[in-house]
Structures are given as structure tokens and as C-alpha cells.
Motif scaffolding. Structure first.
Motif, mmCIF file in Angstrom:
data_model
loop_
_atom_site.group_PDB
_atom_site.id
_atom_site.type_symbol
_atom_site.label_atom_id
_atom_site.label_comp_id
_atom_site.label_asym_id
_atom_site.label_seq_id
_atom_site.Cartn_x
_atom_site.Cartn_y
_atom_site.Cartn_z
ATOM 1 N N ALA A 1 0.847 -1.207 0.000
ATOM 2 C CA ALA A 1 0.000 0.000 0.000
ATOM 3 C C ALA A 1 0.880 1.253 0.000
ATOM 4 O O ALA A 1 0.592 2.232 -0.703
ATOM 5 C CB ALA A 1 -0.935 -0.007 1.212
ATOM 6 N N VAL A 2 1.980 1.213 0.752
ATOM 7 C CA VAL A 2 2.926 2.346 0.749
ATOM 8 C C VAL A 2 3.452 2.561 -0.674
ATOM 9 O O VAL A 2 3.490 3.694 -1.174
ATOM 10 C CB VAL A 2 4.096 2.074 1.733
ATOM 11 N N LEU A 3 3.833 1.470 -1.340
ATOM 12 C CA LEU A 3 4.358 1.604 -2.707
ATOM 13 C C LEU A 3 3.303 2.222 -3.629
ATOM 14 O O LEU A 3 3.612 3.099 -4.442
ATOM 15 C CB LEU A 3 4.797 0.236 -3.250
ATOM 16 N N ARG A 4 2.048 1.774 -3.495
ATOM 17 C CA ARG A 4 0.995 2.317 -4.378
ATOM 18 C C ARG A 4 0.771 3.803 -4.122
ATOM 19 O O ARG A 4 0.615 4.586 -5.051
ATOM 20 C CB ARG A 4 -0.318 1.547 -4.189
ATOM 21 N N VAL A 5 0.790 4.205 -2.833
ATOM 22 C CA VAL A 5 0.576 5.630 -2.528
ATOM 23 C C VAL A 5 1.748 6.447 -3.072
ATOM 24 O O VAL A 5 1.544 7.496 -3.692
ATOM 25 C CB VAL A 5 0.435 5.872 -1.004
ATOM 26 N N LEU A 6 2.981 5.959 -2.871
ATOM 27 C CA LEU A 6 4.144 6.739 -3.305
ATOM 28 C C LEU A 6 4.177 6.868 -4.824
ATOM 29 O O LEU A 6 4.543 7.903 -5.363
ATOM 30 C CB LEU A 6 5.441 6.115 -2.774
ATOM 31 N N ARG A 7 3.768 5.807 -5.512
ATOM 32 C CA ARG A 7 3.700 5.916 -6.980
ATOM 33 C C ARG A 7 2.705 7.005 -7.377
ATOM 34 O O ARG A 7 2.990 7.845 -8.227
ATOM 35 C CB ARG A 7 3.283 4.583 -7.604
ATOM 36 N N ARG A 8 1.527 6.990 -6.720
ATOM 37 C CA ARG A 8 0.512 8.000 -7.046
ATOM 38 C C ARG A 8 1.040 9.410 -6.791
ATOM 39 O O ARG A 8 0.806 10.329 -7.561
ATOM 40 C CB ARG A 8 -0.726 7.737 -6.191
ATOM 41 N N MET A 9 1.795 9.564 -5.681
ATOM 42 C CA MET A 9 2.257 10.898 -5.290
ATOM 43 C C MET A 9 3.464 11.367 -6.114
ATOM 44 O O MET A 9 3.576 12.536 -6.427
ATOM 45 C CB MET A 9 2.627 10.914 -3.798
ATOM 46 N N TYR A 10 4.388 10.437 -6.423
ATOM 47 C CA TYR A 10 5.684 10.881 -6.967
ATOM 48 C C TYR A 10 6.054 10.285 -8.323
ATOM 49 O O TYR A 10 6.984 10.777 -8.958
ATOM 50 C CB TYR A 10 6.814 10.544 -5.963
ATOM 51 N N ALA A 11 5.398 9.197 -8.762
ATOM 52 C CA ALA A 11 5.818 8.565 -10.024
ATOM 53 C C ALA A 11 4.613 7.957 -10.736
ATOM 54 O O ALA A 11 4.565 6.752 -10.978
ATOM 55 C CB ALA A 11 6.871 7.485 -9.747
ATOM 56 N N PRO A 12 3.615 8.801 -11.106
ATOM 57 C CA PRO A 12 2.364 8.251 -11.645
ATOM 58 C C PRO A 12 2.553 7.441 -12.929
ATOM 59 O O PRO A 12 1.688 6.638 -13.270
ATOM 60 C CB PRO A 12 1.496 9.494 -11.887
ATOM 61 N N ASP A 13 3.694 7.635 -13.620
ATOM 62 C CA ASP A 13 3.902 6.881 -14.870
ATOM 63 C C ASP A 13 4.570 5.529 -14.638
ATOM 64 O O ASP A 13 4.756 4.767 -15.583
ATOM 65 C CB ASP A 13 4.765 7.706 -15.846
ATOM 66 N N MET A 14 4.962 5.245 -13.400
ATOM 67 C CA MET A 14 5.646 3.966 -13.150
ATOM 68 C C MET A 14 4.667 2.813 -13.347
ATOM 69 O O MET A 14 3.592 2.791 -12.741
ATOM 70 C CB MET A 14 6.201 3.941 -11.718
ATOM 71 N N PRO A 15 4.998 1.811 -14.212
ATOM 72 C CA PRO A 15 4.066 0.694 -14.396
ATOM 73 C C PRO A 15 3.934 -0.142 -13.119
ATOM 74 O O PRO A 15 4.885 -0.222 -12.323
ATOM 75 C CB PRO A 15 4.714 -0.149 -15.505
ATOM 76 N N GLU A 16 2.763 -0.773 -12.971
ATOM 77 C CA GLU A 16 2.525 -1.593 -11.778
ATOM 78 C C GLU A 16 3.553 -2.723 -11.669
ATOM 79 O O GLU A 16 3.964 -3.114 -10.577
ATOM 80 C CB GLU A 16 1.102 -2.158 -11.836
#
Ligand code: C5P
Length: 284
Positions: free
Chosen positions: A109-124
Motif C-alpha cells: 500500500a505504501v508503494l501504491r501511494v508513493l507511486r501515485r504521489m511521486y511517479a504516476p507513470d511507473m508501471p505496476e
């Protein structure tokens, strides 16, 4: 900007151990299923560097010893993004050391939030690779749903989720050490193995009966006698109408699969009188 995410628990519908590897891990083959029991993970940036973790369970680590902080550090280290000071707050609902991936799910969940906040283009997929550096169950928790998991647990193939059903989940008061239980396994001495291709086919066909027939966890074969409550919970669930019952992960949590709501509710009532952590859940 801050972010909140639910961290869902998982159950193992099947768990097989194929061999011990040179790196000390084991090659596994599992069917994992997310369920609607979830922690709530909130992240907000703070002016000081580093991570702090707060939870409503005072005995959990508040620093890098917490898998949620470890996930955040790995996210910045691997992505190359400049690290940001973070406060992570976790409302724990998933029992701890229970075989339900509670910690791994918080990390995911931390990884998903950080992607949303700082790296929205990072693939899952990339996020799941970072997760694999944090723990074997984290990649599954990044994606969620139902998956065939192989290798250490990080090689994932999606499956359809369980058809609608009720899952009665019960954890005895003690915990089982995962490394200790793995150390008891001699793969050649395991008496039987789950039919995982058959279970995958049953999920593809939406055949709840076919899944129930194949529910199996090889760890049950090597459980020391002191954990007899695990088998007592299974018997109780089966006696109260569960289609099947099994331990999840390295335990000690047991779950029973019910087609209908009312026997599942009755099982929750009976088990709640004897055990501290009992939940009525649904597959996601
Ligand atoms: O990867 P994770 O930190 O969740 O694993 C915890 C422990 O479980 C490992 O240290 C190892 O003892 C055991 N394990 C294993 N094989 C796996 C996953 C975990 O032996 N595939």
C-alpha cells in the motif's frame, strides 16, 4: 499532498513447496486471494528527512524494522527519485504474524501511494519488482485479486477471483514463525501436494465446489503438535457447514469457505466464543 490506501489481507487457497533453493528460500506454487479485511495506510510528507511509522499497535516497529518504512526507502532508492521525509500511519485491522500478509500488504500500500504521489507513470510491474526487494508476498499485494504465485512468490499470473462466497477467518491467540516452519519442511517427505492446475481451472470456470475440493496447504503436514488448535478450528468450521477449510500461509490463521451467509455467521458466533480474532470476509 498526502495519500491513503487500503492494504488488503490475503488467503492461500493452495500452498505447495517445490524445493529448497541455494539462496535459502523455497520455490513455492500457491493460489493467493485478496479478501476485504484491510489495514488503512496514510502517508504524508514532513519537513524532516527520514521515515516515521505510527500504528495503533504499540509493539510494532516504528522505524526501518517496519516493512512499510522499508518499502518507502526502497521506492526512493530504486526509482532514483530524491528521498522525501515521510510520516506513515497504519490503522491495523489484519492480525499480525497470521499468514495473511498483513505487513506485506502495508508495504504494498505504501508503494501504491508513493507511486501515485511521486511517479504516476511507473508501471505496476515495476512497483511489484520493487516490492520483491521488500518481501516475498509484497508483489502479490501490489496487484491483489487472485493469482497463481510461483518462484519465491514473486512470479505472478492472474486468475479469476473466487466466485461469490463467505470466508470465515479465525486466528488462534499464538503466532507461528515462518522461517521456523519452513525449516521443518523436507520436501521429499511431504505426503501430498495440492492440485493447483485443477484449482486454477476451477477458478477459470467459476466452480466454487471445485476450488473447495482442492483447498490445501502443505505446511499443515509439518505443524508441531503444540499448534493443535489449528486442526480444532478446521474441524469446527467443517462441522458447521464449511465446504472446506485450510490454514493460510505459514499460519496459524485458518479459514473456512461457505457458499451461504447464515452458516458462515453461525460459525463466526461459535468461534468468537473461543478465539480472539474471528472475521467474516468476502473475496475481492
Ligand atoms: O521474503 P520474506 O521476508 O517474506 O520471507 C520470510 C522468511 O520466509 C524468509 O526468511 C525464509 O525463511 C522464508 N521463505 C522461504 N521461501 C519463500 C518465502 C519465504 O523460505 N519463498
Amino acid at each position: 499532498m498526502s495519500g491513503v490506501e487500503y492494504a488488503y489481507a490475503k488467503l492461500n487457497l493452495a500452498l505447495d513447496i517445490l524445493r529448497k533453493r541455494e539462496d535459502g528460500y523455497h520455490d513455492l506454487r500457491m493460489v493467493m486471494q485478496s479478501i476485504d479485511l484491510a489495514d488503512e495506510v496514510s502517508i504524508s510528507p514532513r519537513s524532516e528527512p527520514g521515515m516515521t511509522v505510527s500504528t495503533d499497535l504499540p509493539y510494532l516497529p516504528k522505524d526501518e524494522g517496519n516493512i512499510a518504512a522499508k518499502a518507502a526507502s526502497r521506492f526512493f532508492a530504486v526509482s532514483g527519485l530524491p528521498p522525501v521525509g515521510l510520516s506513515i500511519d497504519i490503522k491495523k485491522r489484519i492480525p499480525v504474524c497470521a499468514g495473511m500478509a498483513g505487513g506485506s500488504s502495508d508495504g504494498a500500500a505504501v508503494l501504491r501511494v508513493l507511486r501515485r504521489m511521486y511517479a504516476p507513470d511507473m508501471p505496476e510491474e515495476r512497483l511489484a519488482e520493487i516490492g520483491a526487494l521488500v518481501g516475498s508476498d509484497v508483489p502479490f499485494c501490489v496487484h491483489g485479486g487472485a493469482m497463481l504465485a510461483e518462484g519465491r512468490g514473486e512470479c505472478l499470473s492472474p486468475l479469476p477471483s473466487l466466485p461469490p462466497c463467505w470466508l470465515v477467518v479465525c486466528k488462534p491467540a499464538y503466532s507461528v514463525s515462518t522461517p521456523e516452519l519452513f525449516s521443518k519442511v523436507q520436501v521429499k517427505k511431504l505426503r501430498c501436494h495440492p492440485d493447483i492446475p485443477g484449482m486454477a481451472a476451477a477458478l477459470e470456470q467459476g466452480d466454487l465446489e471445485g476450488v473447495a475440493r482442492r483447498l490445501y496447504n502443505v505446511f499443515e503436514d509439518v505443524l508441531p503438535r503444540k499448534y493443535h488448535q489449528i486442526f480444532e478450528i478446521k474441524s469446527t468450521l467443517l462441522g458447521l457447514g464449511a465446504m472446506a477449510a485450510s490454514m493460510t500461509g505459514s499460519g496459524p490463521t485458518v479459514f473456512g469457505l461457505f457458499r451461504d451467509h447464515s452458516p458462515a455467521v453461525q460459525a463466526v458466533e461459535v468461534l468468537t466464543a473461543q478465539y480472539p480474532s474471528v472475521y467474516l470476509c468476502r473475496p475481492l
